[in-house]
Write a protein that holds these residues in place. Structure first.
Motif, PDB file in Angstrom:
ATOM      1  N   LYS A 140     -31.543 -14.113 -46.769  1.00 48.10           N
ATOM      2  CA  LYS A 140     -32.596 -13.837 -45.789  1.00 48.10           C
ATOM      3  C   LYS A 140     -32.069 -12.894 -44.712  1.00 48.10           C
ATOM      4  CE  LYS A 140     -35.418 -17.030 -47.461  1.00 48.10           C
ATOM      5  NZ  LYS A 140     -36.725 -16.792 -47.995  1.00 48.10           N
ATOM      6  N   TYR A 141     -32.963 -12.109 -44.141  1.00 46.13           N
ATOM      7  CA  TYR A 141     -32.582 -11.178 -43.088  1.00 46.13           C
ATOM      8  C   TYR A 141     -32.739 -11.837 -41.719  1.00 46.13           C
ATOM      9  CZ  TYR A 141     -32.744  -7.260 -39.842  1.00 46.13           C
ATOM     10  OH  TYR A 141     -32.516  -6.436 -38.767  1.00 46.13           O
ATOM     11  N   ILE A 142     -31.677 -11.873 -40.957  1.00 45.95           N
ATOM     12  CA  ILE A 142     -31.638 -12.562 -39.661  1.00 45.95           C
ATOM     13  C   ILE A 142     -32.589 -11.945 -38.644  1.00 45.95           C
ATOM     14  CG2 ILE A 142     -29.763 -11.270 -38.530  1.00 45.95           C
ATOM     15  CD1 ILE A 142     -30.094 -15.115 -38.700  1.00 45.95           C
ATOM     16  N   GLY A 143     -33.024 -10.721 -38.865  1.00 44.95           N
ATOM     17  CA  GLY A 143     -33.952 -10.069 -37.950  1.00 44.95           C
ATOM     18  C   GLY A 143     -35.408 -10.167 -38.374  1.00 44.95           C
ATOM     19  N   ASP A 144     -35.671 -10.851 -39.482  1.00 38.95           N
ATOM     20  CA  ASP A 144     -37.035 -10.971 -39.993  1.00 38.95           C
ATOM     21  C   ASP A 144     -37.795 -12.060 -39.236  1.00 38.95           C
ATOM     22  OD1 ASP A 144     -39.209 -10.562 -41.950  1.00 38.95           O
ATOM     23  OD2 ASP A 144     -38.629 -12.565 -42.641  1.00 38.95           O
ATOM     24  N   ARG A 145     -38.844 -11.671 -38.574  1.00 37.54           N
ATOM     25  CA  ARG A 145     -39.617 -12.610 -37.750  1.00 37.54           C
ATOM     26  C   ARG A 145     -40.135 -13.786 -38.572  1.00 37.54           C
ATOM     27  NH1 ARG A 145     -42.207 -11.194 -33.025  1.00 37.54           N
ATOM     28  NH2 ARG A 145     -40.212 -10.192 -32.732  1.00 37.54           N
ATOM     29  N   GLN A 146     -40.612 -13.518 -39.765  1.00 39.98           N
ATOM     30  CA  GLN A 146     -41.152 -14.589 -40.616  1.00 39.98           C
ATOM     31  C   GLN A 146     -40.054 -15.613 -40.959  1.00 39.98           C
ATOM     32  OE1 GLN A 146     -43.356 -13.171 -43.998  1.00 39.98           O
ATOM     33  NE2 GLN A 146     -43.459 -15.198 -44.937  1.00 39.98           N
ATOM     34  N   PHE A 147     -38.857 -15.127 -41.289  1.00 39.67           N
ATOM     35  CA  PHE A 147     -37.736 -16.027 -41.577  1.00 39.67           C
ATOM     36  C   PHE A 147     -37.379 -16.863 -40.344  1.00 39.67           C
ATOM     37  CE2 PHE A 147     -32.972 -16.281 -41.254  1.00 39.67           C
ATOM     38  CZ  PHE A 147     -32.838 -17.446 -41.991  1.00 39.67           C
ATOM     39  N   LEU A 148     -37.350 -16.245 -39.178  1.00 43.16           N
ATOM     40  CA  LEU A 148     -37.018 -16.965 -37.951  1.00 43.16           C
ATOM     41  C   LEU A 148     -38.041 -18.070 -37.666  1.00 43.16           C
ATOM     42  CD1 LEU A 148     -35.979 -13.955 -35.669  1.00 43.16           C
ATOM     43  CD2 LEU A 148     -34.457 -15.583 -36.810  1.00 43.16           C
ATOM     44  N   VAL A 149     -39.308 -17.740 -37.796  1.00 45.01           N
ATOM     45  CA  VAL A 149     -40.374 -18.714 -37.524  1.00 45.01           C
ATOM     46  C   VAL A 149     -40.345 -19.839 -38.560  1.00 45.01           C
ATOM     47  CG1 VAL A 149     -42.885 -19.016 -37.424  1.00 45.01           C
ATOM     48  CG2 VAL A 149     -41.809 -17.079 -36.253  1.00 45.01           C
ATOM     49  N   GLU A 150     -40.111 -19.492 -39.817  1.00 39.98           N
ATOM     50  CA  GLU A 150     -40.031 -20.508 -40.865  1.00 39.98           C
ATOM     51  C   GLU A 150     -38.839 -21.441 -40.618  1.00 39.98           C
ATOM     52  OE1 GLU A 150     -40.815 -22.749 -44.284  1.00 39.98           O
ATOM     53  OE2 GLU A 150     -42.078 -21.410 -43.118  1.00 39.98           O
ATOM     54  N   SER A 151     -37.723 -20.901 -40.209  1.00 40.31           N
ATOM     55  CA  SER A 151     -36.553 -21.728 -39.889  1.00 40.31           C
ATOM     56  C   SER A 151     -36.871 -22.681 -38.739  1.00 40.31           C
ATOM     57  CB  SER A 151     -35.357 -20.848 -39.522  1.00 40.31           C
ATOM     58  OG  SER A 151     -34.967 -20.054 -40.608  1.00 40.31           O
ATOM     59  N   ALA A 152     -37.557 -22.173 -37.732  1.00 41.32           N
ATOM     60  CA  ALA A 152     -37.958 -23.007 -36.592  1.00 41.32           C
ATOM     61  C   ALA A 152     -38.891 -24.125 -37.044  1.00 41.32           C
ATOM     62  CB  ALA A 152     -38.626 -22.141 -35.525  1.00 41.32           C
ATOM     63  N   ARG A 153     -39.837 -23.789 -37.906  1.00 45.42           N
ATOM     64  CA  ARG A 153     -40.773 -24.796 -38.409  1.00 45.42           C
ATOM     65  C   ARG A 153     -40.039 -25.899 -39.161  1.00 45.42           C
ATOM     66  NH1 ARG A 153     -42.576 -26.595 -42.644  1.00 45.42           N
ATOM     67  NH2 ARG A 153     -41.689 -25.003 -43.993  1.00 45.42           N
ATOM     68  N   LYS A 154     -39.055 -25.523 -39.968  1.00 44.32           N
ATOM     69  CA  LYS A 154     -38.309 -26.503 -40.764  1.00 44.32           C
ATOM     70  C   LYS A 154     -37.584 -27.529 -39.904  1.00 44.32           C
ATOM     71  CE  LYS A 154     -37.452 -23.779 -44.921  1.00 44.32           C
ATOM     72  NZ  LYS A 154     -36.398 -23.116 -45.737  1.00 44.32           N
ATOM     73  N   VAL A 155     -37.181 -27.147 -38.696  1.00 46.25           N
ATOM     74  CA  VAL A 155     -36.462 -28.090 -37.830  1.00 46.25           C
ATOM     75  C   VAL A 155     -37.368 -28.702 -36.768  1.00 46.25           C
ATOM     76  CG1 VAL A 155     -34.263 -26.942 -38.262  1.00 46.25           C
ATOM     77  CG2 VAL A 155     -35.572 -26.336 -36.219  1.00 46.25           C
ATOM     78  N   GLY A 156     -38.675 -28.440 -36.870  1.00 42.89           N
ATOM     79  CA  GLY A 156     -39.632 -29.041 -35.945  1.00 42.89           C
ATOM     80  C   GLY A 156     -39.673 -28.390 -34.580  1.00 42.89           C
ATOM     81  N   LEU A 157     -39.295 -27.123 -34.506  1.00 43.74           N
ATOM     82  CA  LEU A 157     -39.315 -26.398 -33.235  1.00 43.74           C
ATOM     83  C   LEU A 157     -40.727 -25.885 -32.972  1.00 43.74           C
ATOM     84  CD1 LEU A 157     -37.599 -25.282 -30.893  1.00 43.74           C
ATOM     85  CD2 LEU A 157     -37.122 -23.288 -32.314  1.00 43.74           C
ATOM     86  N   GLU A 158     -41.328 -26.371 -31.909  1.00 47.47           N
ATOM     87  CA  GLU A 158     -42.713 -26.019 -31.557  1.00 47.47           C
ATOM     88  C   GLU A 158     -42.775 -24.724 -30.760  1.00 47.47           C
ATOM     89  OE1 GLU A 158     -45.413 -28.040 -32.302  1.00 47.47           O
ATOM     90  OE2 GLU A 158     -44.124 -29.502 -33.311  1.00 47.47           O
ATOM     91  N   GLY A 159     -43.749 -23.868 -31.075  1.00 52.19           N
ATOM     92  CA  GLY A 159     -44.031 -22.684 -30.273  1.00 52.19           C
ATOM     93  C   GLY A 159     -43.141 -21.478 -30.539  1.00 52.19           C
ATOM     94  N   ALA A 160     -42.397 -21.472 -31.629  1.00 47.98           N
ATOM     95  CA  ALA A 160     -41.451 -20.384 -31.902  1.00 47.98           C
ATOM     96  C   ALA A 160     -42.153 -19.050 -32.107  1.00 47.98           C
ATOM     97  CB  ALA A 160     -40.592 -20.724 -33.120  1.00 47.98           C
ATOM     98  N   ALA A 161     -43.227 -19.040 -32.881  1.00 46.11           N
ATOM     99  CA  ALA A 161     -43.927 -17.775 -33.161  1.00 46.11           C
ATOM    100  C   ALA A 161     -44.439 -17.157 -31.871  1.00 46.11           C
ATOM    101  CB  ALA A 161     -45.070 -18.000 -34.150  1.00 46.11           C
ATOM    102  N   GLU A 162     -45.031 -17.976 -31.025  1.00 48.55           N
ATOM    103  CA  GLU A 162     -45.561 -17.488 -29.751  1.00 48.55           C
ATOM    104  C   GLU A 162     -44.429 -16.992 -28.845  1.00 48.55           C
ATOM    105  OE1 GLU A 162     -48.226 -20.316 -31.727  1.00 48.55           O
ATOM    106  OE2 GLU A 162     -46.153 -20.510 -31.084  1.00 48.55           O
TER     107      GLU A 162
END
Length: 194
Positions: A140-162
């Motif tokens: 995965k590319y560390i600068g990819d917004r979709q990957f970052l948001v998906e990683s946040a979702r997997k750990v239950g991090l709320e509001g990452a996309a925003e």
């Protein structure tokens, strides 16, 4: 990774500040070893781990470059030896090292790690794990917004996309942490235990 105290004598709190970059394989190896050490000691101590930014390549492009090309350009003939060594080390942790994909600017990953810290050190620690697993074992590319948001979702991090939507969110704080924790170091991972 803060561990809650159980009934009985109070356990000493050990705080660990880690300066790392999300594209540094040694930082991920260090995290895996730190996790093993904590697991073997958490009956005696409580741990609180805080992650701080470090940029191995502050001028890395936002759009990313092919990892293997970057490593060949940066390290020359040693790049193949380094990949073989990482493959061997990752196998020791039961993981498959993936040298494919892109590498590049890690600012957004550090902004997200900073954001996760406000939802607790455990969230931050789990997010670092998820980001590194994706980058180092899944290409995965560390600068990819979709990957970052998906990683946040997997750990239950709320509001990452925003949070990531506005490029100024966390920018000042990441720069402050760079100055406070990483300005006087020349390599990572770097640990301060107190």
């Amino acid at each position: 990774m803060a561990q809650s105290a159980s009934a009985g004598p109070a356990k000493k709190l050990i705080q660990i500040d880690v300066s790392a970059d999300t594209v540094c394989p040694w930082c991920f190896v260090g995290k895996k070893n730190l996790d093993k050490a904590i697991a073997s000691s958490n009956d005696q101590y409580n741990f609180e781990i805080k992650w701080h930014p470090y940029f191995l390549n502050p001028s890395a492009p936002k759009e990313g470059v092919v990892k293997k090309d970057y490593y060949r350009n940066r390290f020359g003939p040693r790049a193949e030896q380094m990949e073989s060594r990482m493959t061997e080390i990752f196998k020791g942790f039961g993981m498959e090292y993936d040298g494919d994909g892109l590498t590049g600017n890690t600012l957004d990953s550090h902004r997200l790690i900073y954001f996760a810290g406000h939802q607790g050190p455990d969230k931050q620690h789990k997010l670092v794990e998820e980001l590194c697993l994706g980058y180092f074992t899944q290409g995965k590319y560390i600068g990819d917004r979709q990957f970052l948001v998906e990683s946040a979702r997997k750990v239950g991090l709320e509001g990452a996309a925003e949070f990531l939507e506005d490029p100024n969110n966390g920018l000042k704080e990441v720069n402050e942490e760079l100055h406070k924790y990483s300005a006087n170091i020349s390599g990572v991972p770097y640990y301060v235990v107190s």
